[in-house]
Write an enzyme that holds these catalytic residues in place. Structure first.
Site, short mmCIF file in Angstrom:
data_model
loop_
_atom_site.label_atom_id
_atom_site.label_comp_id
_atom_site.label_asym_id
_atom_site.label_seq_id
_atom_site.Cartn_x
_atom_site.Cartn_y
_atom_site.Cartn_z
N ASP A 320 79.86 44.05 65.77
CA ASP A 320 79.22 45.32 65.43
C ASP A 320 78.12 45.64 66.44
O ASP A 320 77.33 44.76 66.82
CB ASP A 320 78.65 45.25 64.02
CG ASP A 320 79.73 44.94 62.99
OD1 ASP A 320 80.22 45.86 62.35
OD2 ASP A 320 80.07 43.75 62.87
N ASP A 354 71.28 53.88 42.44
CA ASP A 354 70.30 54.31 43.44
C ASP A 354 70.36 55.83 43.60
O ASP A 354 70.59 56.54 42.63
CB ASP A 354 70.62 53.60 44.77
CG ASP A 354 69.37 53.31 45.59
OD1 ASP A 354 68.80 54.28 46.12
OD2 ASP A 354 68.99 52.15 45.71
N ASP A 363 80.96 53.63 58.73
CA ASP A 363 80.75 52.19 58.58
C ASP A 363 80.86 51.73 57.13
O ASP A 363 80.63 50.56 56.82
CB ASP A 363 79.38 51.81 59.13
CG ASP A 363 79.41 50.52 59.95
OD1 ASP A 363 80.49 49.93 60.08
OD2 ASP A 363 78.35 50.11 60.45
N THR A 380 80.79 62.45 41.72
CA THR A 380 80.46 62.53 43.14
C THR A 380 79.00 62.12 43.36
O THR A 380 78.11 62.97 43.38
CB THR A 380 80.68 63.96 43.67
OG1 THR A 380 79.97 64.89 42.84
CG2 THR A 380 82.16 64.30 43.64
N HIS A 387 68.35 56.59 50.79
CA HIS A 387 68.00 55.25 50.29
C HIS A 387 69.24 54.46 49.85
O HIS A 387 69.44 53.31 50.26
CB HIS A 387 67.02 55.42 49.13
CG HIS A 387 66.42 54.14 48.65
ND1 HIS A 387 66.93 53.45 47.58
CD2 HIS A 387 65.34 53.44 49.06
CE1 HIS A 387 66.20 52.37 47.35
NE2 HIS A 387 65.22 52.34 48.23
N ASN A 401 83.86 45.62 63.15
CA ASN A 401 84.64 46.84 63.45
C ASN A 401 84.10 47.58 64.67
O ASN A 401 84.45 48.74 64.90
CB ASN A 401 84.64 47.77 62.23
CG ASN A 401 83.25 48.34 61.92
OD1 ASN A 401 82.24 47.74 62.27
ND2 ASN A 401 83.22 49.49 61.28
N ASN A 479 56.39 47.60 46.21
CA ASN A 479 55.70 47.52 47.49
C ASN A 479 54.25 47.98 47.43
O ASN A 479 53.77 48.63 48.35
CB ASN A 479 56.45 48.37 48.52
CG ASN A 479 57.90 47.98 48.57
OD1 ASN A 479 58.26 46.87 48.92
ND2 ASN A 479 58.75 48.91 48.17
N ALA A 489 62.42 44.58 37.44
CA ALA A 489 62.38 43.27 38.09
C ALA A 489 61.81 42.17 37.19
O ALA A 489 62.28 41.03 37.21
CB ALA A 489 61.57 43.36 39.38
N TYR A 491 61.93 41.74 33.99
CA TYR A 491 62.67 41.36 32.79
C TYR A 491 63.34 39.99 32.99
O TYR A 491 63.81 39.66 34.08
CB TYR A 491 63.71 42.41 32.42
CG TYR A 491 63.11 43.69 31.92
CD1 TYR A 491 62.15 43.69 30.92
CD2 TYR A 491 63.50 44.92 32.44
CE1 TYR A 491 61.59 44.87 30.45
CE2 TYR A 491 62.96 46.12 31.98
CZ TYR A 491 62.00 46.08 30.99
OH TYR A 491 61.44 47.24 30.54
N ASP A 517 61.43 35.67 41.54
CA ASP A 517 62.42 34.58 41.55
C ASP A 517 62.72 34.09 42.96
O ASP A 517 62.72 32.89 43.21
CB ASP A 517 63.72 35.05 40.89
CG ASP A 517 63.56 35.28 39.41
OD1 ASP A 517 63.17 34.34 38.71
OD2 ASP A 517 63.82 36.40 38.94
N SER A 541 63.13 47.17 48.47
CA SER A 541 64.42 47.82 48.28
C SER A 541 65.46 47.28 49.23
O SER A 541 66.65 47.26 48.92
CB SER A 541 64.30 49.33 48.51
OG SER A 541 63.88 50.00 47.37
#
Length: 622
Positions: A320, A354, A363, A380, A387, A401, A479, A489, A491, A517, A541
């Site tokens: 790549d 997202d 790609d 759709t 993001h 590829n 962040n 996060a 939970y 974690d 993210s």
């Protein structure tokens, strides 16, 4: 998993940062202890401003490399082609890459220049003069058998540059004018998602903010204020009733009392929107008259962008274009060695909840399943932010590829779910709906690069729904450089991911705390971006999909593992980067793909997990 019993509320902000870091964590440094530093607010702001500038610089370099490759391919493919075929090729290239504003093909054999999209942009006299100067320099360069790239320049309110190439035989040349709108787009992401400006703006859709601890109203005046803020819809409330679902007559009574239309229902809960009542009035009404199991704000969720001992495993180096120079993150977690053990499986689906994903990105061709748009309730899930496309590329951009970047998984299918709108924000309802929909469609892993500091029982219900269906759930920690736990996060059912940089240190923006974690690369991560382009972005993210992709590889290699067992493998085989054992900055350490896949085995439950596995199987048949 380390434990997540904290219930503090507030907003997990996003970060889309770019740092041009082309080096990887050195093998001799992996596994060494690192003390995480925590910058104070002024230092943090300075770091983020510098990151924004570097963000734009790195994305500029990524896209110049990509444009040059396309022009080289163009010159190679049109050699000996008919004028009609050349015209069709050029038109197709511009249609698929809208940033190519103008394309000039020069045939030195017949001294003919053909221009596609023939009109140049117009600015002031001085701007036009500079444009023509660079264009003439490009023409002179190709006449002298030289390639050329101009500096960036401004025409009106847009930024451009010229690039020129001549083919090996010297018969054909191409000059292209490139619109650099992607740089403004990435810069805007940075301003909003690093909270250098207040985001989201209050007042739109009657959005209000409350302090995370006291739930008292606050006004977000600066980016740093977001650490203590949680945004919600001021005229909406989420309610779960004690006896299941209210009757039609009861819903009619509620509608008349609070002046609302038909509520939205998802799972066990209802979302009511009043035409006249505020959240506090709605909460009082439901508490006094209906005694719900819970009644909470309808929160907004935002994007969370912002080497070891000699194993003897062969290193697979994909071809790549951007891999070797820009993708430091993959060698840092021993991805290439891991590919000897698992490249994924199309049977193991990874959902990306997202902003959607660009369906026709070259790609990502063939990597995406038919997804869902929870914002418009359609099939759709187009990405109007960038993001989600970036997150999806980290997980599964086509590998080997000769195009763009390499994804961590070669074969796992990606299920795109749009739960965040064109501002990069979504509601508790849309995120919960996206999670439940992905679970019902058979996803084995769900990535959530989003969050809020609010501990929503409504969202937690959706998380439990997916977890109870044996799905591995991974989420970005946020962040804000804060110890405040963010959700989803924090939970218990979710793998919380912090971000590291290319030196293996904690990223300066990354949230931390006892609920973390694992950690994963999160600075200067090159990946796919809308309009068939590429961007280098940073944030938790970007760290989260590294872990989600690894979970997909593990479940592909060993489908017998439960979601809990997958989590235990990821944490047990992470490279410890902080204080020995679990710590609040790195969790159990930075994930290691090769070590984890080695431990996962090839179809049987690993010996270290066998007692737990047998116990779970016995419980399931009782």
């Amino acid at each position: 998993m380390s434990r997540k019993n904290l219930t503090v509320a507030g907003l997990v902000t996003a970060a889309l940062t770019v740092l041009l870091l082309t080096f990887a964590l050195r093998p001799e440094d992996r596994g060494t202890l690192r003390q995480a530093s925590v910058p104070n607010p002024p230092q943090e702001k300075t770091i983020k401003k510098a990151a924004l500038v570097q963000d734009v610089t790195a994305t500029d370099q990524l896209n110049r490399a990509d444009v040059n490759r396309h022009l080289s391919t163009l010159l190679a493919d049109i050699h000996g082609a008919s004028p009609e075929d050349i015209s069709a090729y050029a038109t197709s290239l511009q249609q698929g890459h809208g940033h190519i504003t103008l394309l000039m093909l020069v045939d030195f054999r017949i001294h003919k220049t053909t221009t596609y999209k023939s009109s140049l942009p117009e600015g002031t006299d001085q701007e036009n003069k500079l444009l023509l100067q660079y264009l003439n320099t490009a023409k002179s360069a190709i006449k002298g058998h030289q390639a050329y790239e101009s500096p960036s320049f401004i025409i009106g309110d847009k930024k451009y540059y010229f690039v020129a190439q001549r083919n090996r035989e010297g018969q054909l040349a191409v000059i292209a004018l490139i619109n650099q709108k992607i740089l403004d787009r990435v810069a805007l992401h940075q301003l909003k998602n690093l909270r250098l400006i207040p985001y989201p703006k209050e007042g739109k859709y009657r959005i209000e903010s409350v302090h995370a601890d006291t739930l008292k109203d606050i006004t977000v005046k600066t980016g740093h204020d977001n650490e203590n803020a949680s945004h919600y819809y001021e005229n909406e409330i989420v309610v779960r009733f004690p006896n299941g679902h209210p009757t039609a007559a009861q819903l009619q009574t509620i509608a008349a009392d609070i002046r609302c239309k038909t509520p939205r229902k998802l799972g066990y809960a209802y979302v009511f929107r009043s035409d006249q009542m505020s959240y506090s009035q709605l909460k009082t009404y439901f508490a006094n008259k209906w005694h719900p199991l819970y009644a909470e704000p309808h929160y907004m969720y935002l994007t969370n962008d912002a080497a070891s001992e000699n194993t003897g495993a062969n290193v697979i180096t994909p071809n790549d274009l951007l891999f070797s120079t820009y993708q430091w993150n993959l060698p840092a977690i021993e991805t290439a060695q891991g590919w000897n053990l698992s490249k994924g499986s199309k049977e193991v689906v990874v959902a990306v909840v997202d902003t959607g994903v660009q369906a026709n990105h070259p790609d990502l061709k063939g990597q995406l399943l038919t997804g869902y748009n929870a914002i418009t309730n359609s099939s759709t899930p187009d990405d109007d932010v960038g993001h989600g496309t970036h997150v999806a590329g980290i997980i599964g951009a086509l590998t080997n590829n000769q195009e763009g970047v390499a994804g961590i998984s070669w074969y796992n299918k990606i299920l795109p779910v749009k739960a965040l709108d064109n501002s990069g924000a979504g509601t508790t309802y849309s995120v919960a709906e996206g999670i439940i929909w992905a679970a019902d469609q058979g996803a084995k892993v769900i990535n959530l690069s989003l969050g809020n500091y609010a501990d929503s029982q409504f969202l937690h219900d959706a998380i439990k729904y997916a977890y109870d269906r044996d799905i591995v759930i991974v989420s970005a920690s946020g962040n804000d450089n804060t110890e405040r736990p963010g959700y989803p996060a924090a939970y218990e059912e979710v793998i919380a991911v912090a971000a590291t940089n290319a030196s293996g240190d904690r990223a300066s923006f990354s949230n931390y705390g006892d609920y973390i974690d694992v950690a994963a690369p999160g600075e200067s991560i090159a990946s796919t971006y809308p309009d068939n382009q590429y961007a280098a972005l940073s944030g938790t993210s970007m760290a989260s999909p590294h872990v989600a992709a690894l979970a997909g590889l593990v479940r592909s290699l060993n489908p017998a593992l439960t979601n809990k067992e997958v989590t235990e493998l990821l944490t047990a085989n992470a490279v410890d980067l902080g204080n020995a054992g679990h710590d609040k900055y790195y969790g159990w350490g930075q994930v290691d793909i090769y070590r984890t896949l080695q431990a996962a085995g090839g179809g049987e439950v690993p010996l270290q997990l066998f007692p737990q596995h047998v116990g779970k199987q016995l419980n399931s048949i009782q």
